[in-house]
Design a protein around this motif. Structure first.
Motif, PDB file in Angstrom:
ATOM      1  N   LEU A   8       0.854  -1.189   0.000  1.00  0.00           N
ATOM      2  CA  LEU A   8       0.000   0.000   0.000  1.00  0.00           C
ATOM      3  C   LEU A   8       0.890   1.240   0.000  1.00  0.00           C
ATOM      4  CD1 LEU A   8      -2.763  -0.718   2.705  1.00  0.00           C
ATOM      5  CD2 LEU A   8      -3.154  -0.175   0.297  1.00  0.00           C
ATOM      6  N   GLY A   9       0.643   2.138  -0.932  1.00  0.00           N
ATOM      7  CA  GLY A   9       1.413   3.383  -0.958  1.00  0.00           C
ATOM      8  C   GLY A   9       2.807   3.275  -1.566  1.00  0.00           C
ATOM      9  N   ALA A  10       3.125   2.144  -2.146  1.00  0.00           N
ATOM     10  CA  ALA A  10       4.468   1.969  -2.724  1.00  0.00           C
ATOM     11  C   ALA A  10       4.695   2.908  -3.911  1.00  0.00           C
ATOM     12  CB  ALA A  10       4.672   0.519  -3.157  1.00  0.00           C
ATOM     13  N   GLY A  11       3.619   3.211  -4.637  1.00  0.00           N
ATOM     14  CA  GLY A  11       3.743   4.111  -5.790  1.00  0.00           C
ATOM     15  C   GLY A  11       3.237   3.504  -7.094  1.00  0.00           C
ATOM     16  N   LYS A  12       2.388   2.505  -7.013  1.00  0.00           N
ATOM     17  CA  LYS A  12       1.874   1.821  -8.217  1.00  0.00           C
ATOM     18  C   LYS A  12       1.037   2.757  -9.084  1.00  0.00           C
ATOM     19  CE  LYS A  12      -0.094  -1.290  -5.570  1.00  0.00           C
ATOM     20  NZ  LYS A  12       0.434  -0.812  -4.257  1.00  0.00           N
ATOM     21  N   THR A  13       0.085   3.453  -8.454  1.00  0.00           N
ATOM     22  CA  THR A  13      -0.783   4.348  -9.229  1.00  0.00           C
ATOM     23  C   THR A  13       0.017   5.499  -9.824  1.00  0.00           C
ATOM     24  OG1 THR A  13      -2.674   3.762  -7.847  1.00  0.00           O
ATOM     25  CG2 THR A  13      -2.846   5.817  -9.098  1.00  0.00           C
ATOM     26  N   THR A  14       0.974   5.983  -9.053  1.00  0.00           N
ATOM     27  CA  THR A  14       1.817   7.083  -9.539  1.00  0.00           C
ATOM     28  C   THR A  14       2.581   6.649 -10.783  1.00  0.00           C
ATOM     29  OG1 THR A  14       2.012   7.888  -7.282  1.00  0.00           O
ATOM     30  CG2 THR A  14       3.653   8.682  -8.861  1.00  0.00           C
ATOM     31  N   LEU A  15       3.148   5.459 -10.740  1.00  0.00           N
ATOM     32  CA  LEU A  15       3.874   4.948 -11.910  1.00  0.00           C
ATOM     33  C   LEU A  15       2.915   4.760 -13.084  1.00  0.00           C
ATOM     34  CD1 LEU A  15       6.555   3.891 -13.079  1.00  0.00           C
ATOM     35  CD2 LEU A  15       5.903   1.618 -12.298  1.00  0.00           C
ATOM     36  N   VAL A  87      -2.296  -3.459 -14.129  1.00  0.00           N
ATOM     37  CA  VAL A  87      -3.051  -4.018 -13.001  1.00  0.00           C
ATOM     38  C   VAL A  87      -2.330  -3.856 -11.664  1.00  0.00           C
ATOM     39  CG1 VAL A  87      -4.139  -6.113 -12.082  1.00  0.00           C
ATOM     40  CG2 VAL A  87      -4.109  -5.715 -14.554  1.00  0.00           C
ATOM     41  N   GLU A  88      -3.028  -3.242 -10.706  1.00  0.00           N
ATOM     42  CA  GLU A  88      -2.557  -3.194  -9.317  1.00  0.00           C
ATOM     43  C   GLU A  88      -3.309  -4.261  -8.519  1.00  0.00           C
ATOM     44  OE1 GLU A  88      -2.462   0.807  -7.562  1.00  0.00           O
ATOM     45  OE2 GLU A  88      -2.660   1.638  -9.569  1.00  0.00           O
ATOM     46  N   TRP A  89      -2.669  -4.850  -7.547  1.00  0.00           N
ATOM     47  CA  TRP A  89      -3.270  -5.866  -6.674  1.00  0.00           C
ATOM     48  C   TRP A  89      -3.840  -7.038  -7.462  1.00  0.00           C
ATOM     49  CZ3 TRP A  89      -1.604  -5.605  -1.989  1.00  0.00           C
ATOM     50  CH2 TRP A  89      -1.269  -4.357  -1.447  1.00  0.00           C
ATOM     51  N   ALA A  90      -3.086  -7.520  -8.442  1.00  0.00           N
ATOM     52  CA  ALA A  90      -3.518  -8.645  -9.285  1.00  0.00           C
ATOM     53  C   ALA A  90      -3.818  -9.895  -8.460  1.00  0.00           C
ATOM     54  CB  ALA A  90      -2.444  -8.948 -10.328  1.00  0.00           C
ATOM     55  N   SER A 113      13.033   6.429  -0.718  1.00  0.00           N
ATOM     56  CA  SER A 113      13.340   6.156  -2.122  1.00  0.00           C
ATOM     57  C   SER A 113      12.598   4.887  -2.534  1.00  0.00           C
ATOM     58  CB  SER A 113      14.850   5.977  -2.322  1.00  0.00           C
ATOM     59  OG  SER A 113      15.296   4.809  -1.674  1.00  0.00           O
ATOM     60  N   ARG A 114      12.447   4.680  -3.830  1.00  0.00           N
ATOM     61  CA  ARG A 114      11.773   3.485  -4.354  1.00  0.00           C
ATOM     62  C   ARG A 114      12.758   2.637  -5.136  1.00  0.00           C
ATOM     63  NH1 ARG A 114       8.184   7.494  -2.564  1.00  0.00           N
ATOM     64  NH2 ARG A 114       6.120   6.577  -2.360  1.00  0.00           N
ATOM     65  N   GLN A 115      12.729   1.352  -4.859  1.00  0.00           N
ATOM     66  CA  GLN A 115      13.527   0.434  -5.663  1.00  0.00           C
ATOM     67  C   GLN A 115      12.560  -0.306  -6.574  1.00  0.00           C
ATOM     68  OE1 GLN A 115      16.885  -1.560  -4.001  1.00  0.00           O
ATOM     69  NE2 GLN A 115      16.162  -3.523  -4.801  1.00  0.00           N
TER      70      GLN A 115
HETATM   71  N1  ATP Z   1       8.404   7.848  -6.893  1.00  0.00           N
HETATM   72  C1  ATP Z   1       7.785   8.559  -5.939  1.00  0.00           C
HETATM   73  N2  ATP Z   1       8.430   9.566  -5.315  1.00  0.00           N
HETATM   74  C2  ATP Z   1       7.819  10.261  -4.340  1.00  0.00           C
HETATM   75  N3  ATP Z   1       6.550  10.043  -3.906  1.00  0.00           N
HETATM   76  C3  ATP Z   1       5.870   9.057  -4.495  1.00  0.00           C
HETATM   77  C4  ATP Z   1       6.448   8.257  -5.542  1.00  0.00           C
HETATM   78  N4  ATP Z   1       5.538   7.320  -5.933  1.00  0.00           N
HETATM   79  C5  ATP Z   1       4.452   7.555  -5.164  1.00  0.00           C
HETATM   80  N5  ATP Z   1       4.633   8.578  -4.323  1.00  0.00           N
HETATM   81  C6  ATP Z   1       3.668   9.080  -3.334  1.00  0.00           C
HETATM   82  O1  ATP Z   1       3.289   8.000  -2.491  1.00  0.00           O
HETATM   83  C7  ATP Z   1       1.893   8.044  -2.203  1.00  0.00           C
HETATM   84  C8  ATP Z   1       1.258   6.727  -2.589  1.00  0.00           C
HETATM   85  O2  ATP Z   1       1.418   6.543  -4.006  1.00  0.00           O
HETATM   86  P1  ATP Z   1       0.421   5.666  -4.876  1.00  0.00           P
HETATM   87  O3  ATP Z   1      -0.993   6.047  -4.625  1.00  0.00           O
HETATM   88  O4  ATP Z   1       0.926   5.730  -6.260  1.00  0.00           O
HETATM   89  O5  ATP Z   1       0.655   4.215  -4.233  1.00  0.00           O
HETATM   90  P2  ATP Z   1      -0.030   2.824  -4.604  1.00  0.00           P
HETATM   91  O6  ATP Z   1       1.049   1.806  -4.608  1.00  0.00           O
HETATM   92  O7  ATP Z   1      -0.852   2.962  -5.826  1.00  0.00           O
HETATM   93  O8  ATP Z   1      -0.975   2.569  -3.333  1.00  0.00           O
HETATM   94  P3  ATP Z   1      -2.253   1.598  -3.219  1.00  0.00           P
HETATM   95  O9  ATP Z   1      -1.731   0.236  -2.889  1.00  0.00           O
HETATM   96  O10 ATP Z   1      -3.032   2.200  -2.071  1.00  0.00           O
HETATM   97  O11 ATP Z   1      -3.003   1.620  -4.508  1.00  0.00           O
HETATM   98  C9  ATP Z   1       1.334   9.238  -2.963  1.00  0.00           C
HETATM   99  O12 ATP Z   1       1.199  10.309  -2.065  1.00  0.00           O
HETATM  100  C10 ATP Z   1       2.387   9.524  -4.029  1.00  0.00           C
HETATM  101  O13 ATP Z   1       2.418  10.887  -4.364  1.00  0.00           O
END
Ligand code: ATP
Ligand code: MG
Length: 121
Positions: A8-15, A87-90, A113-115
């Protein structure tokens, strides 16, 4: 199918947002958390195919818990049709989902940071 993995919150939707924008999607890109799927029309102009469009479906199966919905909401039809699926949460839709072609795993580390690792299946 491109599977985005990570906590949760790793950054999937952002990517996914950046990927959709890179594929020519303009306008607001919502997280599909509530609707489970958001669909887009990508323009492949950036890839030299002017006038050609790419159907893209962005899924988040986090709240998916009723296998009947696979049929009723038309997810089966989407997966039977050409186009890019992100797809997220496949794992929550296992075993209904087809296997991923590409898995992108995002790990949020303590220093924020994200790896990211990409596996071609
Ligand atoms: N590469 C990044 N650098 C900095 N902040 C980031 C990055 N990726 C995501 N974030 C921040 O982290 C938070 C969570 O990101 P996001 O919604 O993309 O996560 P997610 O993996 O889709 O979560 P979920 O499992 O709830 O769907 C957001 O506030 C986003 O702005
Ligand atoms: Mg998300």
């Amino acid at each position: 199918m491109v599977e985005l993995r990570g906590d949760l919150g790793a950054g999937k939707t952002t990517l996914a947002r950046y990927l959709l924008q890179a594929l020519g999607v303009t306008g607001r890109i919502k997280s599909p958390t509530y609707a489970i799927v958001e669909t887009y029309s990508g323009s492949q102009a950036g890839y030299g195919l002017v006038g050609s469009f790419l159907a893209i479906s962005h899924f988040d199966f986090y709240r998916f818990n009723d296998p009947m919905e696979w049929e009723d909401a038309g997810f089966r039809d989407i997966f039977a049709t050409a186009g890019l699926k992100i797809v997220e949460w496949a794992a929550k839709a296992h075993p209904l989902l087809p296997p991923a072609d590409i898995v992108i795993s995002i790990e949020l580390r303590h220093d924020e940071s994200r790896q990211v690792s990409i596996t071609l299946k």
